[in-house]
Motif scaffolding. Structure first.
Motif, PDB file in Angstrom:
ATOM      1  N   GLN A   1       0.841  -1.228  -0.076  1.00  0.00           N
ATOM      2  CA  GLN A   1      -0.124  -0.102  -0.190  1.00  0.00           C
ATOM      3  C   GLN A   1       0.728   1.382   0.011  1.00  0.00           C
ATOM      4  O   GLN A   1       1.902   1.397   0.441  1.00  0.00           O
ATOM      5  CB  GLN A   1      -0.988  -0.060   1.158  1.00  0.00           C
TER       6      GLN A   1
ATOM      7  N   ALA B   1       0.782   5.144   1.086  1.00  0.00           N
ATOM      8  CA  ALA B   1       0.166   6.143   1.911  1.00  0.00           C
ATOM      9  C   ALA B   1       0.595   7.500   1.297  1.00  0.00           C
ATOM     10  O   ALA B   1       1.581   7.925   1.229  1.00  0.00           O
ATOM     11  CB  ALA B   1       0.347   5.967   3.266  1.00  0.00           C
TER      12      ALA B   1
ATOM     13  N   GLN C   1      -8.451  14.210   5.979  1.00  0.00           N
ATOM     14  CA  GLN C   1      -8.633  12.949   4.820  1.00  0.00           C
ATOM     15  C   GLN C   1      -8.774  13.888   3.585  1.00  0.00           C
ATOM     16  O   GLN C   1      -9.225  15.030   3.381  1.00  0.00           O
ATOM     17  CB  GLN C   1      -9.903  12.269   5.165  1.00  0.00           C
TER      18      GLN C   1
ATOM     19  N   GLU D   1       6.846   2.642  -6.086  1.00  0.00           N
ATOM     20  CA  GLU D   1       5.606   3.306  -5.288  1.00  0.00           C
ATOM     21  C   GLU D   1       5.262   4.523  -6.365  1.00  0.00           C
ATOM     22  O   GLU D   1       4.077   4.788  -6.419  1.00  0.00           O
ATOM     23  CB  GLU D   1       6.077   3.885  -4.038  1.00  0.00           C
TER      24      GLU D   1
ATOM     25  N   TYR E   1       3.845  10.933  -0.769  1.00  0.00           N
ATOM     26  CA  TYR E   1       3.534   9.772  -0.618  1.00  0.00           C
ATOM     27  C   TYR E   1       4.769   8.783  -0.436  1.00  0.00           C
ATOM     28  O   TYR E   1       5.691   8.960  -0.912  1.00  0.00           O
ATOM     29  CB  TYR E   1       2.759   9.360  -1.584  1.00  0.00           C
TER      30      TYR E   1
ATOM     31  N   GLU F   1       5.662   4.145   0.984  1.00  0.00           N
ATOM     32  CA  GLU F   1       5.009   2.980   1.397  1.00  0.00           C
ATOM     33  C   GLU F   1       4.524   3.022   2.694  1.00  0.00           C
ATOM     34  O   GLU F   1       5.110   3.766   3.612  1.00  0.00           O
ATOM     35  CB  GLU F   1       5.879   1.835   1.124  1.00  0.00           C
ATOM     36  N   LYS F   2       3.078   2.362   2.911  1.00  0.00           N
ATOM     37  CA  LYS F   2       2.359   2.476   4.105  1.00  0.00           C
ATOM     38  C   LYS F   2       3.206   1.923   5.297  1.00  0.00           C
ATOM     39  O   LYS F   2       3.118   2.415   6.298  1.00  0.00           O
ATOM     40  CB  LYS F   2       1.061   1.936   4.144  1.00  0.00           C
ATOM     41  N   SER F   3       4.014   0.979   5.229  1.00  0.00           N
ATOM     42  CA  SER F   3       4.763   0.413   6.110  1.00  0.00           C
ATOM     43  C   SER F   3       5.763   1.278   6.845  1.00  0.00           C
ATOM     44  O   SER F   3       6.537   1.188   7.794  1.00  0.00           O
ATOM     45  CB  SER F   3       5.609  -0.870   5.785  1.00  0.00           C
TER      46      SER F   3
ATOM     47  N   VAL G   1      -1.410  10.143   7.729  1.00  0.00           N
ATOM     48  CA  VAL G   1      -2.171   9.531   6.402  1.00  0.00           C
ATOM     49  C   VAL G   1      -3.391  10.105   6.166  1.00  0.00           C
ATOM     50  O   VAL G   1      -4.280  10.248   6.944  1.00  0.00           O
ATOM     51  CB  VAL G   1      -2.088   8.075   6.623  1.00  0.00           C
TER      52      VAL G   1
ATOM     53  N   SER H   1      -5.073   6.227   1.759  1.00  0.00           N
ATOM     54  CA  SER H   1      -4.442   4.977   1.461  1.00  0.00           C
ATOM     55  C   SER H   1      -4.464   4.419   0.083  1.00  0.00           C
ATOM     56  O   SER H   1      -5.947   4.382  -0.315  1.00  0.00           O
ATOM     57  CB  SER H   1      -4.695   3.825   2.439  1.00  0.00           C
TER      58      SER H   1
ATOM     59  N   ASP I   1      -4.230   1.114  -2.260  1.00  0.00           N
ATOM     60  CA  ASP I   1      -4.158  -0.319  -2.379  1.00  0.00           C
ATOM     61  C   ASP I   1      -3.069  -0.653  -3.731  1.00  0.00           C
ATOM     62  O   ASP I   1      -3.516  -0.082  -4.793  1.00  0.00           O
ATOM     63  CB  ASP I   1      -5.567  -0.931  -2.504  1.00  0.00           C
TER      64      ASP I   1
END
Length: 128
Positions: free
Chosen positions: A8, A10, A21, A55, A109, A111-113, A121, A124, A126
């Motif tokens: 994902q 972010a 958001q 990404e 942005y 990587e979400k990790s 964030v 997100s 996917d």
């Protein structure tokens, strides 16, 4: 590229930002030069990962529906016509996170990790 294909991405802002958001359309408008305004107020300072980062391709395909070459063409026209400058390109995800963490109007942005408490964030994306 397979290691990121399922990951994902972010979209991140500064924790002090009033933007809580965002929709993909709002993020797309900023990263394609259609607007410079953040939804919560302020002039957006978008930052990109390097063109070689998987990404980046994933982000643009999922959020804007455009390939890297299409995005480059859009920005070439905007720069040529004097209507804008593309997002600043930073060298690594750590650089993007650090820039966003220290600039209240920044948006980027990663990587979400890689997300931690230094950023917030707002969307997100996917990878599937």
């Amino acid at each position: 590229m397979t290691n990121v294909a399922g990951a994902q991405v972010a979209v991140i802002v500064n924790p002090k930002s009033t933007t809580a958001q965002m929709t993909a359309d709002q993020v797309s408008a900023i990263f394609l030069g259609k607007t410079r305004a953040l939804p919560g107020g302020g002039v957006a300072q978008p930052v990109d990962l390097p063109a070689s980062a998987p990404e980046r391709d994933q982000f643009y395909l999922k959020v804007t529906g455009k390939t890297a070459s299409q995005v480059k063409a859009i920005w070439s026209r905007l720069v040529f016509s004097g209507k804008g400058l593309p997002p600043k390109e930073l060298g690594t995800a750590a650089d993007v996170k650090r820039f966003v963490a220290t600039n209240p109007n920044a948006i980027g942005y990663i990587e979400k990790s890689a997300v931690d408490a230094s950023v917030r964030v707002v969307l997100s994306v996917d990878g599937r």
